[in-house]
Design a protein around this motif. Structure first.
Motif, short mmCIF file in Angstrom:
data_model
loop_
_atom_site.label_atom_id
_atom_site.label_comp_id
_atom_site.label_asym_id
_atom_site.label_seq_id
_atom_site.Cartn_x
_atom_site.Cartn_y
_atom_site.Cartn_z
N MET A 109 -17.59 2.63 -0.57
CA MET A 109 -17.01 1.96 0.60
C MET A 109 -17.53 2.65 1.87
SD MET A 109 -15.23 -0.50 -0.60
CE MET A 109 -14.23 -1.13 0.74
N LYS A 110 -17.54 3.96 1.85
CA LYS A 110 -18.02 4.72 3.01
C LYS A 110 -19.50 4.44 3.27
CE LYS A 110 -17.22 9.39 4.69
NZ LYS A 110 -16.91 10.75 4.28
N GLN A 111 -20.28 4.45 2.19
CA GLN A 111 -21.74 4.24 2.33
C GLN A 111 -22.07 2.83 2.81
OE1 GLN A 111 -23.34 5.15 -1.53
NE2 GLN A 111 -23.25 7.35 -1.20
N ASN A 112 -21.12 1.90 2.64
CA ASN A 112 -21.38 0.51 3.03
C ASN A 112 -20.65 0.11 4.31
OD1 ASN A 112 -23.17 -1.01 0.94
ND2 ASN A 112 -21.89 0.43 -0.23
N ASN A 113 -20.41 1.13 5.16
CA ASN A 113 -19.89 0.89 6.51
C ASN A 113 -18.45 0.40 6.57
OD1 ASN A 113 -22.02 1.73 8.03
ND2 ASN A 113 -23.10 -0.24 7.83
N PHE A 114 -17.63 0.81 5.63
CA PHE A 114 -16.21 0.46 5.69
C PHE A 114 -15.42 1.66 6.23
CE2 PHE A 114 -17.45 -2.65 2.41
CZ PHE A 114 -16.81 -3.78 2.91
N ILE A 115 -14.42 1.33 7.05
CA ILE A 115 -13.52 2.38 7.57
C ILE A 115 -12.14 2.15 6.95
CG2 ILE A 115 -12.39 3.32 9.63
CD1 ILE A 115 -14.66 2.19 11.25
N LEU A 116 -11.55 3.22 6.44
CA LEU A 116 -10.22 3.11 5.82
C LEU A 116 -9.17 2.89 6.89
CD1 LEU A 116 -8.58 3.32 3.18
CD2 LEU A 116 -8.34 5.76 3.65
N ARG A 117 -8.40 1.80 6.76
CA ARG A 117 -7.34 1.55 7.75
C ARG A 117 -5.96 1.96 7.21
NH1 ARG A 117 -6.12 -4.27 10.23
NH2 ARG A 117 -4.38 -4.33 8.82
N ASP A 118 -5.76 1.78 5.91
CA ASP A 118 -4.44 2.10 5.35
C ASP A 118 -4.58 2.31 3.85
OD1 ASP A 118 -1.75 2.50 5.31
OD2 ASP A 118 -1.21 0.38 5.21
N SER A 119 -3.76 3.20 3.31
CA SER A 119 -3.82 3.45 1.88
C SER A 119 -2.44 3.92 1.42
CB SER A 119 -4.85 4.55 1.63
OG SER A 119 -5.32 4.48 0.33
#
Ligand SMILES: C[S@@+](CC[C@H](N)C(=O)[O-])C[C@H]1O[C@@H](n2cnc3c(N)ncnc32)[C@H](O)[C@@H]1O
Length: 183
Positions: free
Chosen positions: A154-164
């Motif tokens: 997810m990180k390598q594909n330009n996603f930012i974690l918003r909530d977990s």
């Protein structure tokens, strides 16, 4: 890897959907940040357990139910008959058009996919999402190694974690639910 379910497996899933539909699947559908007009993908829809609740939240939008298995997709068509805002696709994430989706969700699917396949699936889903699009997944917490691979991709594909968050699901146990935004 493609796997076709037996009739018994489909029947047992239908029973689980009947008895635990609201507590297991609707609880996840309700977590999706939707306004009602989005173009949404259910990646690995199975028999449409989550899609059944998501479709009701999209009065002005569309839900694409995609599964690699033709038997699961046929079961999904039965679950969702009567809905008019659904498109069914039997195939893979690489078939999706670039920038065509507002939201992607995936319920108990990614942990079942090998690392080498995830290396293709997650970039394909990222490509299909618009910038600012949302990717939500729920995966069993005991699949710690696979969860770490998913987080890295997810990180390598330009996603930012918003909530977990970690949630205890009836019958299924603890699961990780994460919401990511595409940069
Ligand atoms: C455990 S089931 C979950 C089904 C549904 N999301 C649910 O929670 O009831 C996993 C589903 O993912 C599908 N699947 C597995 N790998 C896939 C892939 N690479 N592309 C699309 N679907 C896939 C399987 O065919 C199966 O229907």
């Amino acid at each position: 890897m493609k796997y076709e379910p037996s009739r018994l497996e489909i029947l047992l899933t239908r029973l689980a959907f009947y008895f635990y539909g609201k507590s297991v699947y609707r609880s996840f559908a309700d977590r999706l940040p939707l306004k009602g007009g989005e173009r949404v993908l259910d990646f690995g829809c199975g028999m449409g357990t989550v899609a059944y609740y998501v479709a009701k939240r999209l009065p002005l939008g569309h839900l694409i139910c995609l599964d690699i298995s033709s038997r699961w997709l046929n079961a999904c068509r039965k679950t969702l008959r009567g809905f008019e805002n659904i498109v069914f696709i039997q195939g893979e994430a690489t078939m999706l058009a670039a920038g065509s989706l507002d939201t992607v969700y995936s319920h108990f699917v990614l942990h079942d996919i090998s690392e080498s396949e995830l290396e293709k699936v997650i970039p394909a889903l990222a490509r299909a999402l618009k910038v600012g699009g949302v990717f939500v997944f729920r995966e069993p917490l005991n699949e710690a190694e696979k969860i770490n691979i998913i987080k890295r991709l997810m990180k390598q594909n330009n996603f930012i974690l918003r909530d977990s968050r970690i949630t205890d699901i009836p019958v299924m146990g603890n699961a990780l639910e994460s919401i990511y935004i595409k940069k």
